[in-house]
Motif scaffolding. Structure first.
Motif, PDB file in Angstrom:
ATOM      1  N   GLU A  21      25.090   0.525  -7.781  1.00 13.71           N
ATOM      2  CA  GLU A  21      24.626  -0.638  -7.444  1.00 13.71           C
ATOM      3  C   GLU A  21      22.958  -0.501  -7.849  1.00 13.71           C
ATOM      4  OE1 GLU A  21      26.917  -0.482  -2.600  1.00 13.71           O
ATOM      5  OE2 GLU A  21      25.463   0.823  -3.043  1.00 13.71           O
ATOM      6  N   GLU A  26      25.792  -8.146  -4.604  1.00 17.19           N
ATOM      7  CA  GLU A  26      25.924  -6.727  -2.929  1.00 17.19           C
ATOM      8  C   GLU A  26      25.009  -7.958  -2.201  1.00 17.19           C
ATOM      9  OE1 GLU A  26      27.421  -4.995  -0.875  1.00 17.19           O
ATOM     10  OE2 GLU A  26      27.875  -3.046  -2.449  1.00 17.19           O
ATOM     11  N   GLN A  43      20.975  -7.455  -5.232  1.00 15.70           N
ATOM     12  CA  GLN A  43      21.448  -6.694  -5.550  1.00 15.70           C
ATOM     13  C   GLN A  43      22.909  -6.980  -6.411  1.00 15.70           C
ATOM     14  OE1 GLN A  43      22.830  -4.249  -2.437  1.00 15.70           O
ATOM     15  NE2 GLN A  43      22.500  -2.286  -2.790  1.00 15.70           N
ATOM     16  N   GLU A  76      26.636  -5.392  -8.620  1.00 15.03           N
ATOM     17  CA  GLU A  76      27.373  -4.037  -8.028  1.00 15.03           C
ATOM     18  C   GLU A  76      28.303  -4.209  -9.402  1.00 15.03           C
ATOM     19  OE1 GLU A  76      28.710  -2.053  -4.704  1.00 15.03           O
ATOM     20  OE2 GLU A  76      31.038  -1.636  -5.333  1.00 15.03           O
ATOM     21  N   THR A 108      18.306  -2.723   1.328  1.00 13.19           N
ATOM     22  CA  THR A 108      19.295  -1.900   1.647  1.00 13.19           C
ATOM     23  C   THR A 108      19.234  -1.326   0.110  1.00 13.19           C
ATOM     24  OG1 THR A 108      20.563  -4.389   2.403  1.00 13.19           O
ATOM     25  CG2 THR A 108      21.614  -2.240   0.628  1.00 13.19           C
ATOM     26  N   GLY A 109      20.136  -0.425   0.417  1.00 16.40           N
ATOM     27  CA  GLY A 109      20.110   1.004  -0.237  1.00 16.40           C
ATOM     28  C   GLY A 109      20.700   0.367  -1.483  1.00 16.40           C
ATOM     29  N   ASN A 110      20.413   1.520  -2.978  1.00 13.37           N
ATOM     30  CA  ASN A 110      21.979   1.051  -4.293  1.00 13.37           C
ATOM     31  C   ASN A 110      22.122   2.442  -3.522  1.00 13.37           C
ATOM     32  OD1 ASN A 110      20.721  -1.280  -5.255  1.00 13.37           O
ATOM     33  ND2 ASN A 110      18.600  -0.454  -5.327  1.00 13.37           N
ATOM     34  N   GLY A 111      23.729   2.922  -3.907  1.00  9.77           N
ATOM     35  CA  GLY A 111      24.256   4.188  -4.062  1.00  9.77           C
ATOM     36  C   GLY A 111      24.774   3.851  -5.120  1.00  9.77           C
ATOM     37  N   HIS A 124      28.378   5.540  -5.653  1.00 13.71           N
ATOM     38  CA  HIS A 124      29.887   5.940  -4.719  1.00 13.71           C
ATOM     39  C   HIS A 124      30.745   6.609  -5.688  1.00 13.71           C
ATOM     40  CE1 HIS A 124      28.560   3.075  -1.747  1.00 13.71           C
ATOM     41  NE2 HIS A 124      28.014   3.831  -2.029  1.00 13.71           N
ATOM     42  N   ARG A 160      17.636   5.803   2.489  1.00 16.86           N
ATOM     43  CA  ARG A 160      18.732   5.653   2.521  1.00 16.86           C
ATOM     44  C   ARG A 160      19.817   6.129   3.103  1.00 16.86           C
ATOM     45  NH1 ARG A 160      22.515   7.016  -1.520  1.00 16.86           N
ATOM     46  NH2 ARG A 160      24.619   5.869  -0.879  1.00 16.86           N
ATOM     47  N   ASN A 219      23.277   2.372   7.904  1.00 19.27           N
ATOM     48  CA  ASN A 219      22.794   1.924   6.068  1.00 19.27           C
ATOM     49  C   ASN A 219      24.119   1.340   5.377  1.00 19.27           C
ATOM     50  OD1 ASN A 219      19.924   1.443   6.379  1.00 19.27           O
ATOM     51  ND2 ASN A 219      18.989   2.725   5.013  1.00 19.27           N
ATOM     52  N   TRP A 220      25.209   1.781   6.421  1.00 22.24           N
ATOM     53  CA  TRP A 220      26.337   2.178   5.430  1.00 22.24           C
ATOM     54  C   TRP A 220      26.040   3.391   3.989  1.00 22.24           C
ATOM     55  CZ3 TRP A 220      29.601  -3.541   3.671  1.00 22.24           C
ATOM     56  CH2 TRP A 220      29.369  -3.822   5.524  1.00 22.24           C
ATOM     57  N   SER A 221      25.360   3.746   4.036  1.00 19.54           N
ATOM     58  CA  SER A 221      25.210   4.933   3.558  1.00 19.54           C
ATOM     59  C   SER A 221      25.466   6.206   4.319  1.00 19.54           C
ATOM     60  CB  SER A 221      24.153   5.502   2.950  1.00 19.54           C
ATOM     61  OG  SER A 221      23.251   5.850   3.482  1.00 19.54           O
ATOM     62  N   ARG A 240      32.439   3.467   6.074  1.00 21.77           N
ATOM     63  CA  ARG A 240      31.641   3.348   5.046  1.00 21.77           C
ATOM     64  C   ARG A 240      29.793   3.985   5.282  1.00 21.77           C
ATOM     65  NH1 ARG A 240      34.043  -0.726   4.739  1.00 21.77           N
ATOM     66  NH2 ARG A 240      34.932  -1.550   3.651  1.00 21.77           N
ATOM     67  N   ARG A 249      29.986   9.507  -1.064  1.00 22.69           N
ATOM     68  CA  ARG A 249      28.709   8.321  -1.056  1.00 22.69           C
ATOM     69  C   ARG A 249      27.664   8.542  -1.049  1.00 22.69           C
ATOM     70  NH1 ARG A 249      30.930   3.659   0.389  1.00 22.69           N
ATOM     71  NH2 ARG A 249      28.773   2.710   1.818  1.00 22.69           N
TER      72      ARG A 249
END
Ligand code: GLU
Ligand code: MG
Length: 438
Positions: free
Chosen positions: A134, A179, A184, A186, A230-233, A235, A289, A294-296, A307, A333
């Motif tokens: 992301e 995203e 954002q 992905e 929102t964070g950038n992961g 995964h 994050r 945070n869905w992280s 998530r 994740r």
């Protein structure tokens, strides 16, 4: 791909690349015409001591003496073509070796290579893996509606070019999407063997940067580009196969449809998750994050399609009678752009192997929403900041035992220096610093 499969104009350059502790792609170029299977280029051990902020930190075991070679792995050769205004890029990833050709104790790529070999020889296992990225188009202004066609169209022609360039470079792009976060996006690519998957992750980032720059725009994969966003992961998806390529994850008779072997592997990862944080989430802002809701991930646990799990059991697609057997796999994740992909995946595999070695039982599988104040209050928390993460890492002899003492000393020196230097700034400034670097 082999050099024969990657035809190129011999006037082009080839970049011999490594990726360091700061997860930046580095190396040297030569004329493609002069490159052959015996080519290698010089490298300096102290380069490992360059952190995210771009300087060599003091007090590391590597000084002004010593020499290495960048030894290309020809199977990783790729040719990236189609970026507007830029010549084609031939790139090959290298293992860092001593000048007599023996592996260098602190080579990040060898760290993954050895883990893959150990999986094969000790457990008869192979892995299929892919990295999802992301990032934010930080030059975009105006409205961004999550997942919208409008956000997708606004990124054109970058999106179309990106998918084409990735495809032509052999990276097998799968999805390109707007995203949830503001501006954002992905990008996902198909699974492959672990070394190739991590090499692909490195190329995806550099290709995204290149295309955005070619359009006078800027992309950032920083874990959080500004506080509250929102964070950038990053995964990491992976499955476990036997040496014939048959899956060993699926057992419909057990909870989560996870085999006993997959459960032990997961248990190793969950147990060592907090100690891996300093290496998977290695930036000061990584911990903005890694927070609840945070869905992280804020806790180290295995979750069914959840998530917020550090390790998620992914759903399967059973439309039109599709077989879930080969599909069932894990998603790790906790990682972000600050983590070197070879080290990130190498750690996941090593933690999993530790679970197998100790025959750990499947950890609790969290089903449904997370209830951190209630029934899930006992889940192991991930560290809350980089400094704490380094302390937790140092207390875990299994995790520290994976690395050479010199690598660990260098890593710690870089990260303590980085933490001290950014900690004095406001959160907004911290985010800005990393947004510029990543
Ligand atoms: N942006 C989330 C992260 O920081 C992930 C969202 C998703 O599930 O794709 O990891
Ligand atoms: Mg996503």
């Amino acid at each position: 791909m082999t050099p024969e499969q990657v035809p190129a104009d011999l006037d082009e350059l080839i970049f011999i690349a490594t990726t360091d502790i700061a997860a930046r792609t580095k190396g040297r170029a030569m004329r493609r015409a002069d490159f052959d299977e015996r080519s290698s280029l010089g490298w300096v051990p102290a380069n490992l001591g360059i952190g995210s902020l771009g300087h060599i930190v003091t007090d590391i075991p590597y000084g002004s003496t010593g020499d290495l070679r960048l030894k290309p792995d020809l199977t990783s050769l790729a040719r990236v073509d189609g970026i507007p205004g830029r010549p084609p890029l031939n790139i090959v990833f290298a293992d860092l070796v001593n000048t007599d050709g023996t592996p260098w104790e602190s080579c990040p790529r060898t760290f993954l290579r050895d883990a893959v070999e150990q999986l094969r020889s000790e457990f008869g296992l192979t892995v299929r893996s892919s990295f999802e990225h992301e990032f934010v188009d930080v030059s975009a202004t105006g409205d961004h509606h999550p997942f919208s066609l409008q956000a997708f169209r606004r990124a054109e022609p970058i999106g179309s070019q990106l998918m084409t360039v990735l495809h032509r470079a052999g990276l097998e792009p799968e999805n390109w999407l707007p995203e949830y976060g503001r501006h954002q996006y992905e990008i996902t690519v198909a699974p492959t063997d672990p070394l190739n998957a991590a090499d692909r992750a490195i190329l995806v980032r550099d290709i995204v940067y290149d295309i955005f720059e070619a359009h006078d725009r800027e992309a950032s994969f920083a874990p959080v580009v500004s506080p509250g966003e929102t964070g950038n992961g990053v995964h990491v998806h992976f499955g476990l196969d036997d040496l014939a390529g048959d899956t060993l994850v699926f057992d419909p008779s057990r909870p989560g449809r996870l085999s006993e072997l997959a459960g032990s592997f997961a248990a190793g990862i969950v147990r060592h998750g907090p100690a891996m944080a300093a290496l998977m989430a290695p930036l000061a802002t990584s911990y903005l994050r890694l927070a609840p809701h945070n869905w992280s991930s804020a806790c180290s646990f295995l979750g069914l399609q959840n998530r917020e799990a550090l390790l998620r059991i992914c759903p399967t697609n059973e439309l039109d009678g599709r077989d879930p057997r080969r599909q069932l796999h894990f998603e790790f994740r906790g990682g972000d752009i600050g983590a070197n992909p070879w080290i990130l995946l190498g750690m996941i595999l090593r933690a999993g192997m530790q679970g197998l070695r100790e025959q750990l039982t499947t950890p609790e599988i969290v089903v449904g929403e997370l209830d951190l104040d209630g029934r899930h209050a006992g889940l192991a928390k991930l560290p809350r900041n980089l400094e704490e993460a380094l302390d937790v890492m140092k207390r875990d002899a299994v995790v520290t035992g994976w690395f050479s003492p010199a690598f660990l000393a260098t890593y710690e020196a870089i990260k303590r220096d980085e933490f001290a230097s950014v900690q004095a700034r406001s959160l907004t400034e911290q985010c800005e610093v990393y947004t510029r670097v990543y």
